[in-house]
Write a protein that holds these residues in place. Sequence first.
Motif, short mmCIF file in Angstrom:
data_model
loop_
_atom_site.label_atom_id
_atom_site.label_comp_id
_atom_site.label_asym_id
_atom_site.label_seq_id
_atom_site.Cartn_x
_atom_site.Cartn_y
_atom_site.Cartn_z
N MET A 126 4.13 -5.17 2.61
CA MET A 126 4.57 -4.18 3.45
C MET A 126 6.12 -3.56 3.35
SD MET A 126 3.45 -2.53 6.49
CE MET A 126 2.31 -3.61 7.24
N PHE A 130 6.01 -0.93 0.65
CA PHE A 130 5.45 0.71 1.51
C PHE A 130 6.92 1.31 2.59
CE2 PHE A 130 3.30 2.32 4.99
CZ PHE A 130 2.73 3.35 4.72
N GLY A 176 8.45 5.08 1.74
CA GLY A 176 7.74 5.89 2.39
C GLY A 176 10.18 5.68 3.27
N LYS A 220 6.07 -0.62 -5.49
CA LYS A 220 5.69 0.31 -5.08
C LYS A 220 5.17 1.11 -5.68
CE LYS A 220 11.11 0.66 -3.20
NZ LYS A 220 12.35 0.40 -3.10
N LEU A 240 1.69 0.11 -5.20
CA LEU A 240 1.40 0.94 -3.25
C LEU A 240 0.76 2.23 -3.46
CD1 LEU A 240 0.39 -0.11 -1.17
CD2 LEU A 240 2.71 -0.11 -0.73
N ALA A 241 1.70 2.78 -4.05
CA ALA A 241 1.43 4.59 -3.67
C ALA A 241 0.43 4.77 -4.42
CB ALA A 241 3.02 5.22 -4.55
N LEU A 243 -2.64 3.89 -2.26
CA LEU A 243 -2.99 5.07 -1.47
C LEU A 243 -3.15 6.30 -1.37
CD1 LEU A 243 0.58 3.80 0.75
CD2 LEU A 243 -1.40 3.02 0.96
#
Length: 346
Positions: free
Chosen positions: A35, A38, A42, A188, A191-192, A195
């Motif tokens: 988290m 993420f 962002g 990162k 996760l990118a 998503l």
Amino acid sequence: MPRWKISIAVAAVVVLLLFILVPSVALVLFSGLLMAAFLNGGGGLVERATKIPRGWSIGLFTLLLLLAIAGVFTLAATSIAAQFNELASQIPGAIENLRSRLEEYEWANRALDRANPAGLISGEGGRAATSAVTSTFGALGNFVIIAFIGIYVAVTPVIYRKGAVELFAPSLRPRTDEILRKCARTLKSWLAAQLISMTVVGVLTGIGLLLIGMPLAFILGIIAGLLAFIPNIGPVLAVAPALLLAFGEGPSMLIWVAAVYLSVQTLESYVITPLVQQERVDLSPALVIAAQLLFGVLFGLLGLALAMPLVAVGRMLIKELYVHDYLEREPPREMALQLPEGERHE
């Protein structure tokens, strides 16, 4: 024994004991770090766009994310709630319809008798229901913990990274700091890519089901997008409610629904994922499936969901610490011994 070896041994033992004795705590902590990655990613986008400090950028990104979620649910709350209620009401009927069809076959009757649905209302079934309710509240509590860990680590990562680095001997601290930064970049990147894949899968599934006239296409698309977080196994879980509903619509709808999910999964596996994960996180499908089976058996659903980021970080650590720092630094002594005496000094 040198102090640097002792510090490595202590860190390895602590991590190992954490996963053996309290695996749920270890996985929740790792989820919090995911988290944080993420939110940090962002926040980095907001920082580059607005030029405001990183802490304020992460706070602004978190606020915008919460407002976006609240806005979507406010605008579509009635539709989403109605589709969820309709899905919940139709699934039991679809299961019963499937059961009545299967009862026409002798082998299916034997399988259904062994399943013993009456056990659901027995004492064992009651304990299972109680466990499910307890797990639900536990999941909500875990989500709150994960959110707070993510926010705190994302806003002040230097404090936590510095604290981790200080647990190692001074000679190892620069390399430890470098490895921790690489772990953050790996999370990162994964996760990118994930998503993007989840968004594309959810949108394409929803549009495909809508085009073939499938009921509840919107909510089934959301389910497909969310379960795409679990590679390989998630799509199998996502197609189950769609096939159950399509079974009651007739054979042609069943075929069309299967075709939509198969097409989207093929596109995701061979086009979307390779494109978005190129030069990001390169993981072989066989390794991911093996890790999912292992973590699923050992740690349950949460372990299954976190198998891929854990493997991504583990692969990076093996490459950096074992291959680069250990294997590739071994002097070629054996090769030198095999050379003639005159060539050893050239």
